[in-house]
Each structure stands twice: as C-alpha cells, then as structure tokens.
Design a protein around this motif. Structure first.
Motif, PDB file in Angstrom:
ATOM      1  N   LEU A  44       0.847  -1.201   0.000  1.00 52.72           N
ATOM      2  CA  LEU A  44       0.000   0.000   0.000  1.00 52.72           C
ATOM      3  C   LEU A  44       0.876   1.241   0.000  1.00 52.72           C
ATOM      4  CD1 LEU A  44      -2.719   1.576   0.509  1.00 52.72           C
ATOM      5  CD2 LEU A  44      -2.272   1.249   2.955  1.00 52.72           C
ATOM      6  N   ARG A  52      -1.363  -1.253  -4.089  1.00 52.30           N
ATOM      7  CA  ARG A  52      -2.544  -0.395  -4.131  1.00 52.30           C
ATOM      8  C   ARG A  52      -2.141   1.028  -3.767  1.00 52.30           C
ATOM      9  NH1 ARG A  52      -8.357  -2.090  -1.489  1.00 52.30           N
ATOM     10  NH2 ARG A  52      -9.621  -0.390  -2.383  1.00 52.30           N
ATOM     11  N   HIS A  53      -2.521   1.962  -4.600  1.00 60.44           N
ATOM     12  CA  HIS A  53      -2.215   3.373  -4.388  1.00 60.44           C
ATOM     13  C   HIS A  53      -3.515   4.101  -4.043  1.00 60.44           C
ATOM     14  CE1 HIS A  53       1.985   3.454  -6.060  1.00 60.44           C
ATOM     15  NE2 HIS A  53       1.564   2.285  -6.495  1.00 60.44           N
ATOM     16  N   ASP A 109      -8.021   5.622  -6.364  1.00 64.76           N
ATOM     17  CA  ASP A 109      -7.733   4.296  -5.821  1.00 64.76           C
ATOM     18  C   ASP A 109      -7.420   3.382  -7.005  1.00 64.76           C
ATOM     19  OD1 ASP A 109      -7.798   1.716  -4.727  1.00 64.76           O
ATOM     20  OD2 ASP A 109      -9.517   2.137  -3.429  1.00 64.76           O
ATOM     21  N   TYR A 110      -6.152   2.991  -7.141  1.00 61.53           N
ATOM     22  CA  TYR A 110      -5.773   2.119  -8.253  1.00 61.53           C
ATOM     23  C   TYR A 110      -4.626   1.208  -7.818  1.00 61.53           C
ATOM     24  CZ  TYR A 110      -1.580   4.975  -9.196  1.00 61.53           C
ATOM     25  OH  TYR A 110      -0.371   5.621  -9.094  1.00 61.53           O
ATOM     26  N   THR A 111      -4.402   0.167  -8.587  1.00 59.37           N
ATOM     27  CA  THR A 111      -3.350  -0.808  -8.280  1.00 59.37           C
ATOM     28  C   THR A 111      -2.363  -0.863  -9.436  1.00 59.37           C
ATOM     29  OG1 THR A 111      -4.849  -2.123  -6.904  1.00 59.37           O
ATOM     30  CG2 THR A 111      -2.868  -3.227  -7.731  1.00 59.37           C
TER      31      THR A 111
END
Length: 283
Positions: free
Chosen positions: A200, A218-219, A211-213
């Motif tokens: 994270l 995960r960012h 919110d994205y990966t």
C-alpha cells in the motif's frame, strides 16, 4: 492485535483565517470520535501556510490535540515548503532545514515507523526529496535500515505526495512536476521499495480521491478534508474532486479500504474563499 484500524486524513490546511476549513475539520473529528480507530494519520499540509505563518502550525496542532485518538503526522509542502525539480523553476516556498525544524518542533517527527497487526507502517517526508539537504540522505539511510528489518512483514507506506501518476517512469512535465515525488529521488525510493513486500502507498496532496493498483501495490490518494480545486484550468480532474477521508482495516497479510466522508463535510472550492494573492476573501 489481530486487527488494526486507522483513519487517514490529509490536506487539512488549518488556519484561524479560514473558519470554513476548520468547520470541515471539526466534522471529520466528530466522525473519528464516533468511529474510534486505533490511530489517525494526517499525511500532510496540516497548516494553510506553515512557512509564511508559523502560527498556522501551532493552530493545526492545537486542533489535532483535541482528538480523542492518537495521531501521527507527516509534513506537506504547505507545512515546510516544496521540492525543487529538474524541469521547473524553484517553487515560491522552497523546502528548507529551518522550515523542517519548525514542523518537527510542533509535531515531533517528520518520518516514522511502527508495527501493528503483522504489518510495518512507514511514514516519509516527501518534501525533502531532491533537496540536497543533509536530512534527505539521512532519511534514505534510515529507510534502508528499516526495510532491512522487516522480516517478511508487508509494508504500508504513508507519504504526502503521490509517487507518480500512473507508473514510476512517467515523464516529468514542468506544469505538473510538483504534484509527484520528483526524479531522481523517485527512482531511488522505488528501487528501495522494490526489495520488500510493499502492499500500500497512501498519500494526499492532490485534493482528489483516487484508488488504483499498479503491479500488485494499491495506491490510495486520500481527498482533502478542507477543500477542492474546482476550475479545470487550475487543476485537471484525475480522480474524484470531493472532500473526505479514508478508513483502513489491517489484518495479518490483508487489508481493506473504505472511502468515507464525514456527515456535513462541504466541497468548498478553494477559489471561493481565497483571493488571487492567497489571502482570505471577506466573509
């Protein structure tokens, strides 16, 4: 502890001159009081203008001290000044050791580490990166030593600025270079993080929720608690322009994210409350 719950707030921009931002913060405080997490993290820009008006730092600390929950803090550019970049002129308020020390004198630390629920949590000062200040090298050395001692724990990183827009090698553009951790410090940081189980990256700064990966990491871009920047000519839309906060629940080897908004929080447009020179509009 089998579960660890924390709430991330960011970009509170607190100042006695801006009661609208204080009102939004107080609504967030009421939400936190009801939720009763184990910890609150403010990921930067606690004050409206720390470098120009140090009293804003003390004012921000006094409001956080009223929370019934323990807090950890990270500095933002409005607290200690901004990074120099390779592609743009120096910012009007450039990071300095004097500004950093002023923040530390009020909030205690500008980077930290703790363990909970089988995880390691690290907070970094992103504004000293690319600065050439002695504290930049000291923080990188400290980070390397902390990462070497993870012993297999997954890592959650908290930082004020996003690492990048979409990928580590995104080109730096003069118009947006101050939005992300600058090169070449970004590459050095990511090289260190590539050696561990990073799960994270939680940041703020952009005043947009996202919110994205990317490659299993995960960012989370937490929204500001205080205001949004509505005009497209002032800031392009990347995520969602709204105020709010983020709730996290960590368990050994997993975590959950809940995007929240405190009852009564208002999407204040920054330019409805400040003038062109950055002072408060008459109420």
């Amino acid at each position: 502890m089998s579960e660890f719950r924390l709430i991330q707030i960011t970009d509170t921009h607190l100042s006695a001159d801006f009661p609208q931002f204080v009102a939004n913060f107080q609504r967030v405080c009421a939400f936190i009081d009801a939720a009763k997490p184990d910890l609150v993290i403010n990921s930067g820009d606690l004050a409206f203008d720390g470098p120009g008006r140090p009293d804003d730092l003390a004012f921000a600390r006094s409001l956080h001290d009223a929370l019934p929950i323990a807090c950890r803090y990270l500095p933002g550019n409005h607290d200690i000044g901004d990074n120099p970049t390779l592609v743009a002129p120096p910012p009007a308020q450039l990071i300095s050791e004097q500004n950093r020390q002023a923040f530390v004198s009020v909030f205690g630390h500008d980077h930290w580490r703790f363990n909970a629920a089988g995880w390691c949590f690290i907070g970094l000062n992103s504004l000293i990166m690319n600065s050439g200040l002695a504290c930049e090298e000291e923080q990188f050395d400290w980070l390397a030593s902390q990462l070497a001692g993870l012993n297999g724990r997954p890592l959650a990183l908290f930082i004020h600025k996003p690492l990048f827009l979409n990928a580590p090698d995104d080109p730096e553009l003069a118009a947006t270079s101050i939005r992300y951790v600058p090169m070449p410090a970004r590459r050095r940081l990511i090289d260190l993080l590539d050696r561990v189980d990073l799960r994270l990256v939680a940041c703020g700064h952009v005043h947009q929720r996202r919110d994205y990966t990317w490659r299993g990491v995960r960012h989370i871009w937490a929204p500001s608690s205080s205001f949004i920047i509505r005009p497209e000519d002032k800031q392009a839309t990347i995520g969602v322009k709204e105020v709010g906060l983020v709730e996290y629940s960590f368990q050994p080897d997993s975590f959950k994210v809940h995007h929240s908004r405190a009852p009564g929080q208002t999407d204040i447009d920054l330019f409805s409350v400040i003038t062109a020179d950055g002072t408060a509009r008459p109420q």
